[in-house]
Scaffold this motif. Structure first.
Motif, PDB file in Angstrom:
ATOM      1  N   GLY A 215      10.821   1.410  22.815  1.00  0.00           N
ATOM      2  CA  GLY A 215      10.082   1.584  24.093  1.00  0.00           C
ATOM      3  C   GLY A 215       8.461   1.427  23.632  1.00  0.00           C
ATOM      4  N   LEU A 216       7.569   1.970  24.349  1.00  0.00           N
ATOM      5  CA  LEU A 216       6.239   1.844  24.199  1.00  0.00           C
ATOM      6  C   LEU A 216       5.694   3.210  23.358  1.00  0.00           C
ATOM      7  CD1 LEU A 216       6.477  -0.123  26.822  1.00  0.00           C
ATOM      8  CD2 LEU A 216       4.181   0.225  26.837  1.00  0.00           C
ATOM      9  N   ARG A 217       4.835   3.029  22.309  1.00  0.00           N
ATOM     10  CA  ARG A 217       4.282   4.159  21.619  1.00  0.00           C
ATOM     11  C   ARG A 217       2.889   4.107  21.749  1.00  0.00           C
ATOM     12  NH1 ARG A 217       7.659   3.886  16.087  1.00  0.00           N
ATOM     13  NH2 ARG A 217       7.068   1.727  16.355  1.00  0.00           N
ATOM     14  N   LEU A 218       2.225   5.348  21.751  1.00  0.00           N
ATOM     15  CA  LEU A 218       0.780   5.356  21.963  1.00  0.00           C
ATOM     16  C   LEU A 218       0.228   5.380  20.436  1.00  0.00           C
ATOM     17  CD1 LEU A 218      -1.563   5.713  23.720  1.00  0.00           C
ATOM     18  CD2 LEU A 218      -1.231   8.346  23.164  1.00  0.00           C
ATOM     19  N   ILE A 219      -0.844   4.526  20.213  1.00  0.00           N
ATOM     20  CA  ILE A 219      -1.830   4.444  19.203  1.00  0.00           C
ATOM     21  C   ILE A 219      -2.749   5.231  19.085  1.00  0.00           C
ATOM     22  CG2 ILE A 219      -2.492   2.679  17.597  1.00  0.00           C
ATOM     23  CD1 ILE A 219      -0.872   0.666  18.659  1.00  0.00           C
ATOM     24  N   HIS A 220      -3.366   4.848  19.986  1.00  0.00           N
ATOM     25  CA  HIS A 220      -5.051   5.448  20.085  1.00  0.00           C
ATOM     26  C   HIS A 220      -5.230   5.430  21.704  1.00  0.00           C
ATOM     27  CE1 HIS A 220      -6.330   6.290  16.203  1.00  0.00           C
ATOM     28  NE2 HIS A 220      -5.917   5.240  15.659  1.00  0.00           N
ATOM     29  N   TYR A 221      -6.195   6.680  21.907  1.00  0.00           N
ATOM     30  CA  TYR A 221      -6.653   6.634  23.520  1.00  0.00           C
ATOM     31  C   TYR A 221      -8.214   7.015  23.345  1.00  0.00           C
ATOM     32  CZ  TYR A 221      -5.848  11.478  22.982  1.00  0.00           C
ATOM     33  OH  TYR A 221      -5.679  12.949  22.782  1.00  0.00           O
ATOM     34  N   SER A 222      -8.815   6.682  24.628  1.00  0.00           N
ATOM     35  CA  SER A 222     -10.170   6.905  24.504  1.00  0.00           C
ATOM     36  C   SER A 222     -10.494   7.584  26.150  1.00  0.00           C
ATOM     37  CB  SER A 222     -11.087   5.518  24.584  1.00  0.00           C
ATOM     38  OG  SER A 222     -12.395   5.883  24.830  1.00  0.00           O
ATOM     39  N   TYR A 223     -11.133   8.740  26.024  1.00  0.00           N
ATOM     40  CA  TYR A 223     -11.636   9.376  27.339  1.00  0.00           C
ATOM     41  C   TYR A 223     -13.074   9.322  27.420  1.00  0.00           C
ATOM     42  CZ  TYR A 223     -12.056  12.743  23.213  1.00  0.00           C
ATOM     43  OH  TYR A 223     -12.355  13.443  22.154  1.00  0.00           O
ATOM     44  N   GLY A 224     -13.890   8.245  26.783  1.00  0.00           N
ATOM     45  CA  GLY A 224     -15.269   7.911  27.321  1.00  0.00           C
ATOM     46  C   GLY A 224     -15.680   7.176  26.122  1.00  0.00           C
ATOM     47  N   VAL A 225     -16.947   6.633  26.355  1.00  0.00           N
ATOM     48  CA  VAL A 225     -17.733   5.797  25.194  1.00  0.00           C
ATOM     49  C   VAL A 225     -17.891   6.837  24.045  1.00  0.00           C
ATOM     50  CG1 VAL A 225     -19.802   4.866  24.756  1.00  0.00           C
ATOM     51  CG2 VAL A 225     -18.873   4.403  26.890  1.00  0.00           C
ATOM     52  N   LYS A 226     -17.456   6.067  23.000  1.00  0.00           N
ATOM     53  CA  LYS A 226     -17.358   6.795  21.535  1.00  0.00           C
ATOM     54  C   LYS A 226     -16.360   8.202  21.457  1.00  0.00           C
ATOM     55  CE  LYS A 226     -22.144   5.674  20.729  1.00  0.00           C
ATOM     56  NZ  LYS A 226     -21.839   4.219  20.093  1.00  0.00           N
ATOM     57  N   ASP A 227     -15.631   8.405  22.431  1.00  0.00           N
ATOM     58  CA  ASP A 227     -14.680   9.613  22.529  1.00  0.00           C
ATOM     59  C   ASP A 227     -13.396   8.940  22.310  1.00  0.00           C
ATOM     60  OD1 ASP A 227     -16.697  11.083  24.889  1.00  0.00           O
ATOM     61  OD2 ASP A 227     -16.700  11.439  22.820  1.00  0.00           O
ATOM     62  N   THR A 228     -12.868   8.947  21.187  1.00  0.00           N
ATOM     63  CA  THR A 228     -11.311   8.513  20.981  1.00  0.00           C
ATOM     64  C   THR A 228     -10.428   9.600  20.237  1.00  0.00           C
ATOM     65  OG1 THR A 228     -11.769   7.315  18.582  1.00  0.00           O
ATOM     66  CG2 THR A 228     -12.170   6.165  20.994  1.00  0.00           C
ATOM     67  N   ASP A 229      -9.226   9.313  20.479  1.00  0.00           N
ATOM     68  CA  ASP A 229      -8.282  10.147  19.654  1.00  0.00           C
ATOM     69  C   ASP A 229      -7.016   9.549  19.210  1.00  0.00           C
ATOM     70  OD1 ASP A 229      -7.719  13.726  20.015  1.00  0.00           O
ATOM     71  OD2 ASP A 229      -7.446  12.448  18.560  1.00  0.00           O
ATOM     72  N   LYS A 230      -6.333  10.142  18.042  1.00  0.00           N
ATOM     73  CA  LYS A 230      -5.123   9.567  17.747  1.00  0.00           C
ATOM     74  C   LYS A 230      -3.821   9.807  18.721  1.00  0.00           C
ATOM     75  CE  LYS A 230      -6.559   9.778  13.183  1.00  0.00           C
ATOM     76  NZ  LYS A 230      -6.008  10.412  11.570  1.00  0.00           N
ATOM     77  N   GLY A 231      -2.918   8.772  18.533  1.00  0.00           N
ATOM     78  CA  GLY A 231      -1.804   9.074  19.371  1.00  0.00           C
ATOM     79  C   GLY A 231      -0.611   9.189  18.544  1.00  0.00           C
ATOM     80  N   GLU A 232       0.569   8.875  18.844  1.00  0.00           N
ATOM     81  CA  GLU A 232       1.794   9.084  18.086  1.00  0.00           C
ATOM     82  C   GLU A 232       1.890   8.334  16.786  1.00  0.00           C
ATOM     83  OE1 GLU A 232       6.675   8.601  19.025  1.00  0.00           O
ATOM     84  OE2 GLU A 232       5.001   7.944  20.440  1.00  0.00           O
ATOM     85  N   VAL A 233       1.416   6.920  16.650  1.00  0.00           N
ATOM     86  CA  VAL A 233       1.643   6.245  15.627  1.00  0.00           C
ATOM     87  C   VAL A 233       0.285   5.628  15.220  1.00  0.00           C
ATOM     88  CG1 VAL A 233       4.008   5.560  15.964  1.00  0.00           C
ATOM     89  CG2 VAL A 233       2.226   4.181  17.190  1.00  0.00           C
TER      90      VAL A 233
END
Lengths: 114, 115
Positions: free
Chosen positions: A42-60
């Motif tokens: 299926g689809l797996r989350l790599i990274h995400y962002s919740y604003g400018v310069k704000d990012t975090d890791k996902g599952e892969v």
């Protein structure tokens, strides 16, 4: 596709080379996501962002980095591409940080690593 | 950990017949469930979601989904299938680990509608 563009749409590269994929949105949504799609997973989350310069890791997230210097652009970088990173990559956005909000997806980038 | 399962890799149905694409979930607390469709060489398109309220949720293109808490299922349905419904369908659940709105997807079910 909810005002989301991805570039390039197709890319073939060689093992060991760096690759950057771009996701661009036109409506200033705060939350952006990178997924990869693989058969049987299926689809797996790599990274995400919740604003400018704000990012975090996902599952892969191993082997990937991201940057978001502007609201409208979310870049995904494969630091040294490997064949296991051959996949279709999708960017998504959501308007709000609430658990019921819907994510909307871009058209995807098909990446082949030889 | 939250998860969803789509037990069928492929569903075949004749045009005009009702269709069902199955999804079961495992979550702690109340689930937030979504269905997406992917047409060939396209991104995912949102169909519908269940948050709370009526167990029967209506969505785009005539699709609906039935939430069943006792069976932990969220099956996608349509009364009369069209050839143009042929696509890959994904069920997803909101990941409640952490504060961000992340989705966990099933592996997808390919729907083939024969004329």
């Amino acid at each position: 596709d909810a005002g989301i563009t991805q570039s390039p749409r197709h890319k073939v590269t060689e093992t060991g080379t760096p690759v950057t994929l771009r996701c661009h949105q036109t409506e200033n949504h705060r939350y952006m996501y990178w997924y990869r799609q693989d058969p049987g997973h299926g689809l797996r989350l790599i990274h995400y962002s919740y604003g400018v310069k704000d990012t975090d890791k996902g599952e892969v997230s191993d082997g990937y980095s991201v940057s978001r210097s502007k609201t409208e652009d979310f870049l995904l970088t494969l630091e040294s591409a490997t064949s296991s990173q051959t996949s279709v990559y999708f960017c998504a956005i959501s308007l709000m940080e609430i658990s019921t909000d819907t994510q909307y997806f871009g058209p995807g980038t098909r990446l082949t690593v030889l | 950990a939250q998860s969803v399962a789509q037990p069928e890799d492929q569903v075949n149905v004749a045009e005009g017949n009702p269709l069902t694409v199955k999804c079961t979930y495992s979550v702690s607390g109340n689930p937030y469930l979504f269905w997406y469709v992917q047409y060939p060489n396209r991104g995912l398109q949102f169909l519908l979601k269940y948050i709370t309220g009526d167990n029967l949720v209506k969505g785009s293109y005539g699709f609906e989904a039935e939430f069943n808490k006792s069976q932990t299922s969220f099956h996608l349905k349509k009364p009369s299938a069209l050839v143009s419904d042929s696509a890959l369908y994904f069920c997803a659940v909101r990941d409640k680990d952490g504060a961000t709105n992340k989705l966990i997807f099933g592996t997808g079910t390919l729907l083939a509608v024969q004329p």
